[in-house]
Scaffold this motif. Structure first.
Motif, PDB file in Angstrom:
ATOM      1  N   ILE A  29       0.857  -1.183   0.000  1.00  0.00           N
ATOM      2  CA  ILE A  29       0.000   0.000   0.000  1.00  0.00           C
ATOM      3  C   ILE A  29       0.893   1.233   0.000  1.00  0.00           C
ATOM      4  O   ILE A  29       1.601   1.491   0.978  1.00  0.00           O
ATOM      5  CB  ILE A  29      -0.921   0.015   1.224  1.00  0.00           C
ATOM      6  CG1 ILE A  29      -1.780  -1.244   1.248  1.00  0.00           C
ATOM      7  CG2 ILE A  29      -1.800   1.267   1.220  1.00  0.00           C
ATOM      8  CD1 ILE A  29      -2.671  -1.349   2.453  1.00  0.00           C
ATOM      9  N   PRO A  30       0.926   1.998  -1.085  1.00  0.00           N
ATOM     10  CA  PRO A  30       1.742   3.215  -1.114  1.00  0.00           C
ATOM     11  C   PRO A  30       1.319   4.202  -0.030  1.00  0.00           C
ATOM     12  O   PRO A  30       0.144   4.273   0.346  1.00  0.00           O
ATOM     13  CB  PRO A  30       1.478   3.779  -2.516  1.00  0.00           C
ATOM     14  CG  PRO A  30       1.034   2.601  -3.324  1.00  0.00           C
ATOM     15  CD  PRO A  30       0.258   1.738  -2.375  1.00  0.00           C
ATOM     16  N   ALA A  31       2.274   4.957   0.480  1.00  0.00           N
ATOM     17  CA  ALA A  31       1.985   5.924   1.546  1.00  0.00           C
ATOM     18  C   ALA A  31       0.930   6.933   1.113  1.00  0.00           C
ATOM     19  O   ALA A  31       0.097   7.359   1.931  1.00  0.00           O
ATOM     20  CB  ALA A  31       3.277   6.641   1.949  1.00  0.00           C
ATOM     21  N   VAL A  32       0.909   7.304  -0.155  1.00  0.00           N
ATOM     22  CA  VAL A  32      -0.075   8.273  -0.622  1.00  0.00           C
ATOM     23  C   VAL A  32      -1.488   7.696  -0.543  1.00  0.00           C
ATOM     24  O   VAL A  32      -2.458   8.435  -0.329  1.00  0.00           O
ATOM     25  CB  VAL A  32       0.245   8.719  -2.071  1.00  0.00           C
ATOM     26  CG1 VAL A  32       0.142   7.561  -3.053  1.00  0.00           C
ATOM     27  CG2 VAL A  32      -0.662   9.862  -2.493  1.00  0.00           C
ATOM     28  N   VAL A  33      -1.620   6.388  -0.654  1.00  0.00           N
ATOM     29  CA  VAL A  33      -2.928   5.749  -0.500  1.00  0.00           C
ATOM     30  C   VAL A  33      -3.414   5.888   0.937  1.00  0.00           C
ATOM     31  O   VAL A  33      -4.588   6.169   1.196  1.00  0.00           O
ATOM     32  CB  VAL A  33      -2.852   4.267  -0.928  1.00  0.00           C
ATOM     33  CG1 VAL A  33      -4.108   3.511  -0.505  1.00  0.00           C
ATOM     34  CG2 VAL A  33      -2.650   4.161  -2.429  1.00  0.00           C
ATOM     35  N   VAL A  34      -2.501   5.709   1.893  1.00  0.00           N
ATOM     36  CA  VAL A  34      -2.861   5.883   3.299  1.00  0.00           C
ATOM     37  C   VAL A  34      -3.322   7.314   3.546  1.00  0.00           C
ATOM     38  O   VAL A  34      -4.291   7.560   4.285  1.00  0.00           O
ATOM     39  CB  VAL A  34      -1.682   5.514   4.223  1.00  0.00           C
ATOM     40  CG1 VAL A  34      -2.046   5.757   5.681  1.00  0.00           C
ATOM     41  CG2 VAL A  34      -1.267   4.065   4.013  1.00  0.00           C
ATOM     42  N   GLU A  35      -2.644   8.290   2.930  1.00  0.00           N
ATOM     43  CA  GLU A  35      -3.042   9.689   3.078  1.00  0.00           C
ATOM     44  C   GLU A  35      -4.460   9.916   2.542  1.00  0.00           C
ATOM     45  O   GLU A  35      -5.274  10.608   3.162  1.00  0.00           O
ATOM     46  CB  GLU A  35      -2.061  10.592   2.336  1.00  0.00           C
ATOM     47  CG  GLU A  35      -0.671  10.659   2.975  1.00  0.00           C
ATOM     48  CD  GLU A  35       0.280  11.539   2.162  1.00  0.00           C
ATOM     49  OE1 GLU A  35      -0.127  11.980   1.069  1.00  0.00           O
ATOM     50  OE2 GLU A  35       1.396  11.777   2.616  1.00  0.00           O
ATOM     51  N   GLU A  36      -4.753   9.335   1.382  1.00  0.00           N
ATOM     52  CA  GLU A  36      -6.079   9.514   0.785  1.00  0.00           C
ATOM     53  C   GLU A  36      -7.155   8.842   1.636  1.00  0.00           C
ATOM     54  O   GLU A  36      -8.253   9.394   1.805  1.00  0.00           O
ATOM     55  CB  GLU A  36      -6.087   8.952  -0.635  1.00  0.00           C
ATOM     56  CG  GLU A  36      -5.279   9.783  -1.617  1.00  0.00           C
ATOM     57  CD  GLU A  36      -5.460   9.319  -3.045  1.00  0.00           C
ATOM     58  OE1 GLU A  36      -5.452  10.176  -3.942  1.00  0.00           O
ATOM     59  OE2 GLU A  36      -5.604   8.101  -3.272  1.00  0.00           O
ATOM     60  N   ILE A  37      -6.855   7.663   2.165  1.00  0.00           N
ATOM     61  CA  ILE A  37      -7.820   6.978   3.031  1.00  0.00           C
ATOM     62  C   ILE A  37      -8.061   7.794   4.294  1.00  0.00           C
ATOM     63  O   ILE A  37      -9.198   7.932   4.750  1.00  0.00           O
ATOM     64  CB  ILE A  37      -7.312   5.560   3.381  1.00  0.00           C
ATOM     65  CG1 ILE A  37      -7.276   4.689   2.120  1.00  0.00           C
ATOM     66  CG2 ILE A  37      -8.189   4.919   4.448  1.00  0.00           C
ATOM     67  CD1 ILE A  37      -6.643   3.329   2.337  1.00  0.00           C
ATOM     68  N   ASP A  38      -6.998   8.370   4.837  1.00  0.00           N
ATOM     69  CA  ASP A  38      -7.121   9.183   6.047  1.00  0.00           C
ATOM     70  C   ASP A  38      -8.049  10.375   5.823  1.00  0.00           C
ATOM     71  O   ASP A  38      -8.804  10.773   6.715  1.00  0.00           O
ATOM     72  CB  ASP A  38      -5.734   9.665   6.489  1.00  0.00           C
ATOM     73  CG  ASP A  38      -5.790  10.480   7.769  1.00  0.00           C
ATOM     74  OD1 ASP A  38      -6.137   9.915   8.822  1.00  0.00           O
ATOM     75  OD2 ASP A  38      -5.498  11.695   7.706  1.00  0.00           O
ATOM     76  N   SER A  39      -8.031  10.933   4.629  1.00  0.00           N
ATOM     77  CA  SER A  39      -8.874  12.098   4.331  1.00  0.00           C
ATOM     78  C   SER A  39     -10.352  11.727   4.240  1.00  0.00           C
ATOM     79  O   SER A  39     -11.217  12.609   4.249  1.00  0.00           O
ATOM     80  CB  SER A  39      -8.431  12.745   3.010  1.00  0.00           C
ATOM     81  OG  SER A  39      -8.740  11.912   1.906  1.00  0.00           O
ATOM     82  N   LYS A  40     -10.663  10.434   4.165  1.00  0.00           N
ATOM     83  CA  LYS A  40     -12.052   9.987   4.023  1.00  0.00           C
ATOM     84  C   LYS A  40     -12.648   9.452   5.321  1.00  0.00           C
ATOM     85  O   LYS A  40     -13.849   9.167   5.376  1.00  0.00           O
ATOM     86  CB  LYS A  40     -12.136   8.878   2.959  1.00  0.00           C
ATOM     87  CG  LYS A  40     -11.562   9.217   1.603  1.00  0.00           C
ATOM     88  CD  LYS A  40     -12.366  10.300   0.909  1.00  0.00           C
ATOM     89  CE  LYS A  40     -11.828  10.533  -0.504  1.00  0.00           C
ATOM     90  NZ  LYS A  40     -12.578  11.615  -1.196  1.00  0.00           N
ATOM     91  N   LYS A  41     -11.861   9.284   6.360  1.00  0.00           N
ATOM     92  CA  LYS A  41     -12.313   8.534   7.531  1.00  0.00           C
ATOM     93  C   LYS A  41     -13.436   9.214   8.311  1.00  0.00           C
ATOM     94  O   LYS A  41     -14.135   8.558   9.090  1.00  0.00           O
ATOM     95  CB  LYS A  41     -11.132   8.261   8.462  1.00  0.00           C
ATOM     96  CG  LYS A  41     -10.539   9.507   9.106  1.00  0.00           C
ATOM     97  CD  LYS A  41      -9.310   9.152   9.932  1.00  0.00           C
ATOM     98  CE  LYS A  41      -8.714  10.399  10.592  1.00  0.00           C
ATOM     99  NZ  LYS A  41      -7.471  10.065  11.332  1.00  0.00           N
TER     100      LYS A  41
END
Length: 465
Positions: A29-41
């Motif tokens: 899981i690329p770090a940028v994916v984690v950032e995008e998921i975090d913005s949706k939580k």
């Protein structure tokens, strides 16, 4: 050698359990994916729920392997999970895709891993077909045969909307079999074995036509009787029978009503393009079953809140006022069933609402709701209609169907080719998923309505536009 699967943000937001769907392989899981998921939580919808679920799954793994945080986490299926931080370099893609976008950063991670590990197959998994197109272009440009991209396939049970189980099959058979069916009012499917080229399930319909070119024909429904499948004629609906002022205009509408009126069929799934009568017939059957036959105590009609095109933002007023624009298609169908002139009914209302319809709904013990308010309820002895069900995820459909109490019937209607949800398509939506997973169950009825009956213009629009 095992493969490396790089997951795009939309895959995890669609199915947070996707981390565990690649048994024996390494998931990145690329770090940028984690950032995008975090913005949706913090979103209060299915996307937000899935973002939070991903966080909970990562927390569980982190607690289990808290002494090995510097390494990829082992997964129960034998592979690993790794949050990738060290592949920000655009060196290998900047000549083609120079923009520093999130999609390109995900693409860079995948390409860099493929270059660093040339003996392993590296697969970028995404539901974004344009990101897949970029990946395909890079595969050719870099001549990297170990790198490829693919759609998330784990919940794609059919190849396209054309191959969704349609619940009705036409067979060219011997005229003698048609005569037997008309005489005996039943026909064991073993008698049709030589003509069947497809799987047939309980509640499917068979349209029998003469293979000699004559006009002989028959229509029947498949029933499961003492562990065998038998074809029987229609029982609940005739061609000239009216249900709340409506009668079927074609054989598929007759099939749909047959399923709607059969109390042994606990769930009906109907797919069809605009104007085929899905919602109108479902409402007519619901009123017939509750008001005339007293089989159910209440009608509940719900739709997902998914806009077509650009969202118009927050709406003023109380809950019912906010929901009114989303529920208006339901009210339009009810006006037709109640023979109400919509213009005359609304002209005296300052908000353009339908006061007579609202009065009728209250008197008939009918509830028109958004799906937002159905979660957590238990609903016994009701006739539930879910309109525009193609805009539901498989998890949302599961949530809705699991609300059904004893004696409840659920009807899912929609058009898999008219998806407004940003993370769904004609194959991976909840309606298609439900049809394909439950088509073998004898309590489930499925029908595809092909002919538009709304108007000649609507038929041409649905077919050609």
């Amino acid at each position: 050698m095992n493969k490396v699967y790089i997951l795009d943000t939309n895959v995890i937001l669609h199915d947070p359990a996707s981390l565990f769907k690649y048994a024996g392989n390494d998931v990145v899981i690329p770090a940028v994916v984690v950032e995008e998921i975090d913005s949706k939580k913090r979103l209060q919808d299915e996307v937000g729920r899935n973002a939070r679920e991903f966080g909970r799954q990562y927390k569980t793994l982190r607690e289990k392997y808290k002494d090995r945080l510097h390494e990829p986490f082992p997964l129960d299926h034998g592979g690993t999970l790794n949050i990738e931080l060290n592949h920000r370099s655009f060196e290998h893609i900047k000549s083609v895709f120079s923009e520093d976008s999130n999609d390109n950063r995900i693409l860079a991670v995948a390409v860099n891993i493929a270059i660093e590990q040339p003996k392993r197959d590296v697969v970028l998994v995404s539901n974004d077909i344009l990101l897949i197109a970029k990946s395909d272009a890079l595969t050719k440009s870099l001549n990297k045969h170990n790198f490829m991209a693919q759609l998330y396939e784990n919940d794609r049970l059919v190849e396209s909307s054309l191959t969704i189980h349609k619940g009705c099959h036409e067979l060219q058979v011997s005229p003698d079999l048609i005569d037997t069916f008309h005489t005996e009012h039943a026909l064991p499917l073993t008698e049709l074995a030589e003509y069947l080229q497809i799987d047939v399930h309980p509640q499917d319909f068979l349209l029998l036509k003469s293979n000699t070119g004559s006009s002989q024909s028959a229509v029947g429904r498949v029933h499961k009787v003492t562990n065998r499948l038998t074809l029987k004629p229609f029982f609940y609906i005739d061609d000239d029978q009216f249900i709340w002022g409506l009668r079927p205009k074609n054989v598929e509408q007759r099939m749909f009503l047959e399923l709607l009126l059969d109390p042994k069929v606990e769930m009906v799934c109907a797919i069809g393009k605009a104007g085929t009568g899905k919602t109108l017939l479902a409402l007519a059957a619901a009123l017939h079953e509750t008001q005339d036959m007293k089989h159910y105590t209440k009608v509940t009609v719900a739709r997902p809140i998914v806009p077509m095109g650009k969202d118009i933002g927050y709406l003023p007023g109380e809950k019912d006022e906010k929901l009114r624009p989303w529920m208006q298609p339901i009210f339009d169908n009810l006006e037709q069933l109640f023979n109400i002139d919509p213009d005359a009914n609304r002209k005296n209302d300052k908000n353009g609402n339908s006061p007579r319809i609202e009065k009728e709904i209250e008197q008939l013990n009918m509830e028109v709701e958004a799906l937002t308010y159905i979660r957590g309820r238990s609903i016994p002895n009701q006739f539930i209609i879910i309109d525009e069900a193609q805009n539901l995820t498989k998890h949302e459909v599961k949530t809705i169907v699991s609300r059904a109490g004893k004696g409840t019937k659920i009807v899912l209607v929609g058009d898999p080719d008219q998806i407004d949800h940003p993370y769904l398509d004609s194959v991976n939506n909840g309606l298609t998923y439900t049809i394909e997973r439950l088509k073998t169950e004898e309590e489930i009825g499925i029908i595809r309505l092909a002919k538009t009956e709304r108007s000649n213009l609507a038929e041409k629009a649905a077919r050609w536009l």
